[in-house]
Design an enzyme around this catalytic site. Structure first.
Site, PDB file in Angstrom:
ATOM      1  N   GLU A   1       5.522  -0.297  12.951  1.00 32.08           N
ATOM      2  CA  GLU A   1       5.156  -1.597  12.357  1.00 32.08           C
ATOM      3  C   GLU A   1       6.212  -2.660  12.642  1.00 32.08           C
ATOM      4  O   GLU A   1       7.390  -2.463  12.329  1.00 32.08           O
ATOM      5  CB  GLU A   1       4.992  -1.413  10.837  1.00 32.08           C
ATOM      6  CG  GLU A   1       4.518  -2.664  10.129  1.00 32.08           C
ATOM      7  CD  GLU A   1       4.198  -2.422   8.642  1.00 32.08           C
ATOM      8  OE1 GLU A   1       3.740  -1.317   8.288  1.00 32.08           O
ATOM      9  OE2 GLU A   1       4.426  -3.347   7.854  1.00 32.08           O
TER      10      GLU A   1
ATOM     11  N   LYS B   1       4.737   0.884  -1.166  1.00 32.28           N
ATOM     12  CA  LYS B   1       4.490   1.124   0.267  1.00 32.28           C
ATOM     13  C   LYS B   1       5.553   0.399   1.101  1.00 32.28           C
ATOM     14  O   LYS B   1       6.060   0.917   2.096  1.00 32.28           O
ATOM     15  CB  LYS B   1       3.084   0.647   0.636  1.00 32.28           C
ATOM     16  CG  LYS B   1       2.608   1.051   2.032  1.00 32.28           C
ATOM     17  CD  LYS B   1       2.992   0.095   3.136  1.00 32.28           C
ATOM     18  CE  LYS B   1       2.465   0.538   4.490  1.00 32.28           C
ATOM     19  NZ  LYS B   1       2.875  -0.343   5.584  1.00 32.28           N
TER      20      LYS B   1
ATOM     21  N   ASP C   1      10.756  15.838   6.392  1.00 37.79           N
ATOM     22  CA  ASP C   1       9.336  15.922   6.028  1.00 37.79           C
ATOM     23  C   ASP C   1       8.948  14.681   5.223  1.00 37.79           C
ATOM     24  O   ASP C   1       9.185  14.620   4.010  1.00 37.79           O
ATOM     25  CB  ASP C   1       9.145  17.212   5.217  1.00 37.79           C
ATOM     26  CG  ASP C   1       7.704  17.433   4.779  1.00 37.79           C
ATOM     27  OD1 ASP C   1       6.892  16.493   4.875  1.00 37.79           O
ATOM     28  OD2 ASP C   1       7.405  18.546   4.314  1.00 37.79           O
TER      29      ASP C   1
ATOM     30  N   HIS D   1       5.242 -11.445  10.478  1.00 38.71           N
ATOM     31  CA  HIS D   1       4.397 -10.455  11.145  1.00 38.71           C
ATOM     32  C   HIS D   1       3.794 -11.054  12.395  1.00 38.71           C
ATOM     33  O   HIS D   1       3.739 -10.441  13.440  1.00 38.71           O
ATOM     34  CB  HIS D   1       3.251 -10.034  10.216  1.00 38.71           C
ATOM     35  CG  HIS D   1       3.558  -8.810   9.418  1.00 38.71           C
ATOM     36  ND1 HIS D   1       3.598  -7.567   9.971  1.00 38.71           N
ATOM     37  CD2 HIS D   1       3.840  -8.638   8.118  1.00 38.71           C
ATOM     38  CE1 HIS D   1       3.889  -6.679   9.029  1.00 38.71           C
ATOM     39  NE2 HIS D   1       4.054  -7.311   7.897  1.00 38.71           N
TER      40      HIS D   1
HETATM   41  C1  MEV Z   1       3.516  -4.001   4.529  1.00 38.60           C
HETATM   42  O1  MEV Z   1       3.675  -2.900   5.358  1.00 38.60           O
HETATM   43  C2  MEV Z   1       4.379  -3.879   3.280  1.00 38.60           C
HETATM   44  C3  MEV Z   1       4.182  -4.984   2.234  1.00 38.60           C
HETATM   45  O2  MEV Z   1       2.795  -5.083   1.881  1.00 38.60           O
HETATM   46  C4  MEV Z   1       5.007  -4.594   1.028  1.00 38.60           C
HETATM   47  C5  MEV Z   1       4.771  -5.473  -0.189  1.00 38.60           C
HETATM   48  O3  MEV Z   1       3.693  -6.075  -0.304  1.00 38.60           O
HETATM   49  O4  MEV Z   1       5.700  -5.496  -1.029  1.00 38.60           O
HETATM   50  C6  MEV Z   1       4.579  -6.327   2.762  1.00 38.60           C
END
Ligand code: MEV
Length: 436
Positions: free
Chosen positions: A81, A271, A287, A385
């Protein structure tokens, strides 16, 4: 001493970056060559899993500017990513201005579970297991002489009663095992299988499952950082301040409050943390499914899924962040041992224990979380991004050399990042038909 600050790294060519990295880390280019070749040959991958036909590669980038417990560390990050490595490096720079990351770990204790069913008397069985604790621990302690030699081994036995399950009441015996620098699954699973007949003899029940728990809540890693408020200022076009430090700080705290209160947001927030955590976990051959499972189970430990991190301000108004999560990683055994690229990763970070590795990983997770919250609380996530994505689209449309930046920049300025537009822009520059 290794320095994690390498000016202009981003703008160098691949070869220049490799040379700078060898220089900054004082490691030989030969050692780092595992990343040029991918490290693993199909032949060495063959015995690792079943039905091997080949290999699958991912980009490996270097997280810069990290200082963990006063030590500079260059962090290998494996991820597909865009923006993750850049985001972590930038936030590590801001945290560095406040003294870097301060990280600790608990003892490296894993939990092995034994489910005991068909018990004549649940309460009696529970107490009998405690009565035999010393001999159970002695049996478990014998299974791995190497672990024992390095100070690991069986530490404790706990008995939990699980009531009102779909099969009625049963008990679960927890074996607490100090696994030192191993991830620990093998030692713990072996110990549980070894203890099962003894537990059956003690209780008169039947030991059904015997397996490690990925909710490694006795093997925690914690990191905190302070970001001076002025480091949070964002300059807009022509150097005019677009966001004050105070507004960015408060925006980050409000963004965290959202995750702390709402599981839908907490999942995405966590995430983002795992973007950083997994990248280092994968680079070191650990892992990552185990780490993911442990992280999310820990985030839900109160019965309500919430943020793994916390953000607030200190008495001077600086931003302070903290992250605590299970971190069952090893530096001996498994893929870490056989994968040359994983070995290079461990060498680059100069870690001597699994705890040191865990401390770096949790610091990267916190930096990554800050990167996401800062972007979300200010200009939004898409601009960063888009810039990287636009480069990929430009390359796919046939742009080469300096045309990549030109085409990408124009698409970002127009807020139209599409292959057809990239082709048009490229055609405008070169005057030629583009074939894709
Ligand atoms: C994207 O991979 C991760 C985000 O969505 C984390 C977040 O929203 O805090 C940008």
């Amino acid at each position: 001493m290794t320095t994690s600050r390498i000016a202009g790294f981003y703008n160098l060519t691949l070869d220049e970056r490799r040379a700078k990295l060898a220089d900054a880390s004082r490691l030989t280019p030969e050692l780092l060559a595992a990343w040029t070749s991918g490290g693993l040959s199909p032949e060495s991958a063959d015995p690792m899993i079943e039905n091997v036909v080949g290999l699958h590669s991912l980009p490996l980038g270097i997280g810069l500017n990290f200082q963990v417990n006063g030590r500079d560390v260059l962090v290998p990050m494996v991820i597909e990513e865009p923006s993750v490595v850049a985001g972590a490096s930038f936030m590590a720079k801001l945290a560095r201005a406040g003294g870097g990351f301060h990280a600790t770990t608990s003892e490296p204790e894993m939990i092995g579970q034994m489910q005991v069913i068909n018990l004549p008397n649940i309460n009696e069985a529970r107490l009998k297991i405690y009565e035999h604790k010393a001999e159970l621990l002695a049996t478990a302690d014998e299974i791995d002489p190497v672990l024992k030699k390095f100070g690991g081994g069986a530490r404790d036995i706990e008995v939990r009663i699980i009531e009102s399950s779909p099969i009625g009441t049963f008990i679960v015996v927890h074996l607490i095992y100090d696994v030192r620098d191993a991830m620990g699954a093998n030692a713990v699973n072996t110990a549980c299988e070894k203890l099962a007949p003894q537990i059956e003899a003690i209780t008169g029940g039947r030991v059904h499952l015997r397996i490690l728990s990925n909710l490694a809540d006795r093997r925690l890693a914690r990191a905190r950082c302070t970001v001076p408020m002025q480091e949070l200022e964002i300059a807009g076009q022509n150097g005019i301040l677009s966001h004050t430090g105070e507004s960015v700080r408060d925006g980050i705290i409000a963004a965290w409050a959202f995750a702390a209160s709402d599981p839908y947001r907490a999942a995405t927030h966590n995430k983002g943390i795992m973007n950083g955590v997994d990248a280092v976990v994968i680079a070191t051959g650990n892992d990552w499914r185990a780490i993911e499972a442990g992280a999310h189970a820990y985030a839900a430990r109160t019965g309500r899924y919430t943020s793994l991190s916390t953000w607030g301000k200190d008495a001077d108004g600086n931003l302070v962040g903290a992250l605590e999560m299970p971190m069952a990683v090893g530096i001996v055994g498994g893929a870490t041992k056989v994968h040359p690229a994983a070995q290079a990763a461990v060498k680059l970070m100069g870690v001597k224990t699994a705890s040191e590795l865990a401390e770096i990983i949790v610091s990267v997770g916190l930096a990554q979380n800050l990167a996401a919250l800062r972007a979300l609380a200010t200009e939004g996530i898409q601009r960063g991004h888009m810039t990287l994505h636009a480069r990929q689209v430009a390359i796919a449309a046939g742009a080469e050399g300096e045309m990549i930046e030109k085409v990408a920049a124009q698409m970002v300025a127009e807020k139209v990042v599409r292959s057809d537009r990239a082709e048009e822009i490229l055609k405008g520059y070169t005057g030629t038909q583009v074939h894709t």
